[in-house]
Structures are given as C-alpha cells and as structure tokens.
Motif scaffolding. Structure first.
Motif, mmCIF file in Angstrom:
data_model
loop_
_atom_site.group_PDB
_atom_site.id
_atom_site.type_symbol
_atom_site.label_atom_id
_atom_site.label_comp_id
_atom_site.label_asym_id
_atom_site.label_seq_id
_atom_site.Cartn_x
_atom_site.Cartn_y
_atom_site.Cartn_z
ATOM 1 N N ASN A 253 -24.279 -19.181 23.391
ATOM 2 C CA ASN A 253 -23.701 -19.925 22.275
ATOM 3 C C ASN A 253 -22.207 -20.159 22.475
ATOM 4 O OD1 ASN A 253 -26.061 -20.206 20.733
ATOM 5 N ND2 ASN A 253 -25.817 -18.172 19.832
ATOM 6 N N TYR A 254 -21.521 -19.142 22.995
ATOM 7 C CA TYR A 254 -20.091 -19.262 23.273
ATOM 8 C C TYR A 254 -19.827 -20.417 24.242
ATOM 9 C CZ TYR A 254 -15.333 -17.731 24.549
ATOM 10 O OH TYR A 254 -13.975 -17.667 24.771
ATOM 11 N N MET A 255 -20.587 -20.444 25.337
ATOM 12 C CA MET A 255 -20.387 -21.504 26.331
ATOM 13 C C MET A 255 -20.805 -22.869 25.793
ATOM 14 S SD MET A 255 -21.305 -19.776 30.041
ATOM 15 C CE MET A 255 -20.798 -21.301 30.869
ATOM 16 N N TRP A 256 -21.837 -22.886 24.940
ATOM 17 C CA TRP A 256 -22.251 -24.165 24.345
ATOM 18 C C TRP A 256 -21.129 -24.719 23.468
ATOM 19 C CZ3 TRP A 256 -22.973 -25.968 19.330
ATOM 20 C CH2 TRP A 256 -23.641 -27.198 19.208
ATOM 21 N N GLY A 257 -20.508 -23.869 22.669
ATOM 22 C CA GLY A 257 -19.395 -24.312 21.839
ATOM 23 C C GLY A 257 -18.255 -24.840 22.692
ATOM 24 N N ARG A 258 -17.975 -24.167 23.777
ATOM 25 C CA ARG A 258 -16.915 -24.610 24.697
ATOM 26 C C ARG A 258 -17.281 -25.956 25.334
ATOM 27 N NH1 ARG A 258 -11.624 -23.905 26.215
ATOM 28 N NH2 ARG A 258 -11.322 -23.846 28.467
ATOM 29 N N ALA A 259 -18.529 -26.098 25.757
ATOM 30 C CA ALA A 259 -18.971 -27.333 26.416
ATOM 31 C C ALA A 259 -18.913 -28.519 25.461
ATOM 32 C CB ALA A 259 -20.383 -27.160 26.956
ATOM 33 N N MET A 260 -19.310 -28.309 24.214
ATOM 34 C CA MET A 260 -19.272 -29.401 23.236
ATOM 35 C C MET A 260 -17.834 -29.798 22.931
ATOM 36 S SD MET A 260 -22.373 -30.307 22.517
ATOM 37 C CE MET A 260 -22.404 -31.049 20.876
ATOM 38 N N PHE A 265 -16.471 -33.361 21.082
ATOM 39 C CA PHE A 265 -16.973 -33.176 19.726
ATOM 40 C C PHE A 265 -15.994 -32.320 18.931
ATOM 41 C CE2 PHE A 265 -20.675 -34.334 22.098
ATOM 42 C CZ PHE A 265 -21.526 -34.982 21.207
ATOM 43 N N SER A 266 -15.929 -32.539 17.633
ATOM 44 C CA SER A 266 -15.091 -31.718 16.764
ATOM 45 C C SER A 266 -15.846 -30.453 16.380
ATOM 46 C CB SER A 266 -14.703 -32.487 15.496
ATOM 47 O OG SER A 266 -15.842 -32.682 14.664
ATOM 48 N N TYR A 267 -15.097 -29.446 15.921
ATOM 49 C CA TYR A 267 -15.749 -28.207 15.531
ATOM 50 C C TYR A 267 -16.678 -28.409 14.338
ATOM 51 C CZ TYR A 267 -16.658 -23.671 13.560
ATOM 52 O OH TYR A 267 -17.305 -22.584 13.036
ATOM 53 N N SER A 268 -16.262 -29.225 13.373
ATOM 54 C CA SER A 268 -17.110 -29.464 12.201
ATOM 55 C C SER A 268 -18.420 -30.127 12.605
ATOM 56 C CB SER A 268 -16.376 -30.330 11.169
ATOM 57 O OG SER A 268 -16.022 -31.595 11.717
ATOM 58 N N GLU A 269 -18.368 -30.984 13.620
ATOM 59 C CA GLU A 269 -19.594 -31.644 14.087
ATOM 60 C C GLU A 269 -20.546 -30.642 14.739
ATOM 61 O OE1 GLU A 269 -18.733 -36.179 15.390
ATOM 62 O OE2 GLU A 269 -17.591 -34.657 16.492
ATOM 63 N N ILE A 270 -20.021 -29.800 15.611
ATOM 64 C CA ILE A 270 -20.920 -28.883 16.321
ATOM 65 C C ILE A 270 -21.413 -27.781 15.380
ATOM 66 C CG2 ILE A 270 -19.773 -29.383 18.509
ATOM 67 C CD1 ILE A 270 -18.682 -26.507 18.433
ATOM 68 N N ARG A 271 -20.600 -27.436 14.396
ATOM 69 C CA ARG A 271 -21.050 -26.439 13.423
ATOM 70 C C ARG A 271 -22.242 -26.993 12.638
ATOM 71 N NH1 ARG A 271 -20.326 -24.711 8.078
ATOM 72 N NH2 ARG A 271 -20.350 -22.431 7.865
ATOM 73 N N GLN A 287 -23.079 -18.383 14.912
ATOM 74 C CA GLN A 287 -21.994 -19.290 14.544
ATOM 75 C C GLN A 287 -20.638 -18.737 14.963
ATOM 76 O OE1 GLN A 287 -21.829 -22.435 13.237
ATOM 77 N NE2 GLN A 287 -24.031 -22.447 13.664
ATOM 78 N N ARG A 288 -20.475 -17.435 14.872
ATOM 79 C CA ARG A 288 -19.212 -16.812 15.283
ATOM 80 C C ARG A 288 -18.972 -17.018 16.776
ATOM 81 N NH1 ARG A 288 -19.748 -12.514 12.534
ATOM 82 N NH2 ARG A 288 -20.919 -11.280 14.051
ATOM 83 N N ALA A 289 -20.035 -16.860 17.576
ATOM 84 C CA ALA A 289 -19.897 -17.061 19.027
ATOM 85 C C ALA A 289 -19.582 -18.517 19.350
ATOM 86 C CB ALA A 289 -21.202 -16.634 19.718
ATOM 87 N N ILE A 290 -20.228 -19.444 18.662
ATOM 88 C CA ILE A 290 -19.971 -20.879 18.890
ATOM 89 C C ILE A 290 -18.517 -21.209 18.571
ATOM 90 C CG2 ILE A 290 -20.487 -23.194 18.020
ATOM 91 C CD1 ILE A 290 -23.420 -22.213 17.677
ATOM 92 N N LYS A 292 -15.858 -19.198 18.448
ATOM 93 C CA LYS A 292 -14.932 -18.590 19.394
ATOM 94 C C LYS A 292 -14.957 -19.326 20.740
ATOM 95 C CE LYS A 292 -14.587 -13.960 17.394
ATOM 96 N NZ LYS A 292 -13.138 -14.053 17.171
ATOM 97 N N GLY A 293 -16.139 -19.794 21.126
ATOM 98 C CA GLY A 293 -16.222 -20.556 22.359
ATOM 99 C C GLY A 293 -15.495 -21.880 22.250
ATOM 100 N N PHE A 294 -15.667 -22.559 21.119
ATOM 101 C CA PHE A 294 -15.011 -23.858 20.927
ATOM 102 C C PHE A 294 -13.492 -23.716 21.011
ATOM 103 C CE2 PHE A 294 -13.023 -27.133 18.355
ATOM 104 C CZ PHE A 294 -13.662 -28.285 18.784
ATOM 105 N N PHE A 295 -12.957 -22.688 20.386
ATOM 106 C CA PHE A 295 -11.505 -22.481 20.367
ATOM 107 C C PHE A 295 -11.022 -21.561 21.500
ATOM 108 C CE2 PHE A 295 -12.427 -23.598 15.894
ATOM 109 C CZ PHE A 295 -11.564 -24.691 15.756
ATOM 110 N N ASN A 296 -11.955 -21.154 22.372
ATOM 111 C CA ASN A 296 -11.636 -20.300 23.517
ATOM 112 C C ASN A 296 -10.895 -19.059 23.065
ATOM 113 O OD1 ASN A 296 -11.666 -19.597 26.250
ATOM 114 N ND2 ASN A 296 -9.698 -20.566 26.654
ATOM 115 N N GLN A 297 -11.452 -18.373 22.063
ATOM 116 C CA GLN A 297 -10.817 -17.170 21.511
ATOM 117 C C GLN A 297 -11.447 -15.899 22.080
ATOM 118 O OE1 GLN A 297 -11.538 -17.928 17.344
ATOM 119 N NE2 GLN A 297 -9.585 -18.953 17.093
#
Length: 297
Positions: A253-260, A265-271, A287-290, A292-297
C-alpha cells in the motif's frame, strides 16, 4: 430473548473467552519453546481446530437451548473468535512483558536488552521504530528474539522509486493538462489506475514478496487477508530514512500511494479511489500506509 437464554449466552461468551485465552497461551508457549514465533498464526489455527470440537460439544450439552443446531454453534464460535482473538492476544502480550530489540540498518537484530517490558524496537542510533498496524503485526513481533534474526528488509528511496518507474507510471494522467483532450486522458488515467492496481502496481505480490527469503502462503486462517497469496507477516519492510515498519501488504500500500503520487494523482483522489476499491471498508492501517507512501513519510 428470554432471561434464561440471555444468561446462558453470557455464560457461553465467558466460556469462549476462557478457551481462547488458553489457546493463545498454548500457542505462544509452544512457539517460544520451539523458537518458532514465525509460525504463531499456524499454531493458533491448529490448536483452535482441535479445541473447537470440544467447545461445540460443551456448548451443546452444558448450554442447551441457546442454539437451534450444531451449525449455529459452529458459526457462533467462528464469529466470536474472529471478533475477540485480537483483543485477547493484545491482553496476553501486555501481561507477558518482553525486551528492547536493537537492529542495524539492514533490519538485523544486533543487541537485546532484557528489561521485563513489552518488546520495543530501536535502530543503533536509539531511534524507536514503530509498526504501521500493531494489532496485526504483534502476532509476529512479540516473543523471543535472537541476535541475527531479521526484523525487516530495508528499501532505500531510490530503489523504491526505480522499481515504481520500472513498473510504468500512468502517463495518461500527466496528459490531462492538454486542452480539449484533457478530460479524455483524465478518464483514461483512472482506467489505467484500476488495471495497474491489480497488476503492475500490486507491489506486494509482484515485487516485495520476492525480496523475502521466507514465504508463508495465505489460507483461510484468522491471520490471513482476503484475496491475498501470502500472510501479512511473511516479511516486514522499512522505506528510506523513516522509522515506520510495514508488513507485506501495508508495504505494498505504501508503494502504491507513492506510485500514484509520482503518476500525478492528488492525495484526495487516491484516498477516495482506494477506499472505493474496498467498498469503503478498508482498514485504517491500509489508509495510513497509503498516505505515508504518497507523502514519502
């Protein structure tokens, strides 16, 4: 429901609590004794399967009149175990304090400090490491650790980004800025997102699992995730310089959020899209993993 039946049902619940507590203790004691904590989920299932027959007979004879049939008893036991196993395990782990575990940058245990406290994990600089989904991950992280054991696989940010690029970004999203044809590319980008989410962007199944030297196939056990080939705790991963550790599917999920995010894509869209994919029933840890991946946290 009359008072007699209600009282009997309360006694059934108390009986099941006692039985599940015994199963959890037996499973952990056996796993610790045989230094096989990675098999705790399998041991829980095996013991539960044996004890379940005894529980059915006890409820059928000692608490007659509560259930209409044996099938009703079986279903009730299964549902009760599914809804209460996690909290009973957490109670057991809280009441059985363990140690502080020091790991190096590769995720290998290098030092263990006995302090009669619940297991905590630190890097060699003294920074505490946290698990993304403690309620699930504690199945695999509590217990006895030895020097040389692996806690996680370290994935540098560049290695992750290179793998995402190799998997193919969703270029249609980047073309949505083109006048007139932009809306068409926007719709096309979502079609690609759905397709890649079950294909190239399924990083848990298509990439991360290959980094693990051990693999625990999924089944219908209480520790298994729906539509998954492997058990969550097959392996754990840490990305970049973060201090968060993710089980196999949370890491995916973390990597998927990063890839999107890298695809535009915006965070609101992928959420919204990720929640809709799970009919808005996805776990908070997912959702937490997604995020953090999107924002690379």
């Amino acid at each position: 429901m009359n008072i007699d039946i209600r009282l009997k049902l309360g006694l059934v619940n108390q009986y099941l609590d006692d039985q599940i507590q015994g199963i959890v203790k037996e499973a952990f004691d056996d796993a610790i004794r045989n230094e096989a904590l990675d098999e705790i989920a399998t041991k829980l299932e095996a013991i539960f399967s044996v004890e379940k027959t005894k529980m059915i007979l006890t409820i059928q004879t000692a608490y007659s009149g509560v259930f209409y049939s044996v099938d009703d008893i079986v279903n009730y036991i299964d549902d009760y175990a599914e809804n209460h196993l996690e909290s009973i395990m957490n109670d057991y782990l809280r009441d059985n304090p363990l140690d502080d575990i020091i790991v190096n940058s590769d995720g290998i245990v290098v030092k263990i400090i006995d302090n009669d406290q619940p297991n905590r994990f630190f890097n060699e600089e003294g920074r505490e490491l946290f698990f993304n989904d403690p309620s699930v991950d504690s199945l695999y992280t509590q217990g006895i650790w030895r020097r040389g054991d692996r806690l996680f696989y370290q994935i540098p940010t560049k290695q992750m980004d290179d793998q995402i690029i190799l998997s193919g970004l969703i270029h249609q999203r980047l073309l949505t800025v083109i006048p007139i044809s932009g809306p068409g590319y926007w719709l096309w980008s979502w079609q690609q997102a759905v397709r890649k989410g079950h294909g190239d962007f399924d990083f848990a199944e298509n990439y991360l699992i290959d980094l693990s030297s051990e693999k625990m196939p999924s089944d219908s056990s209480l520790a298994s995730r729906n539509r998954a080939s492997w058990v969550d705790g097959t392996a754990f991963f840490k990305f970049g310089d973060t201090n968060n550790i993710y089980n196999l599917y949370d890491a995916g999920n973390y990597m998927w959020g990063r890839a999107m995010g890298m695809s535009g894509f915006s965070y609101s869209e992928i959420r919204f899209g990720s929640r809709a994919n799970e009919f808005f029933l996805d776990a908070e840890a997912d959702q937490r993993a997604i995020k953090k991946g999107f924002f690379n946290q």
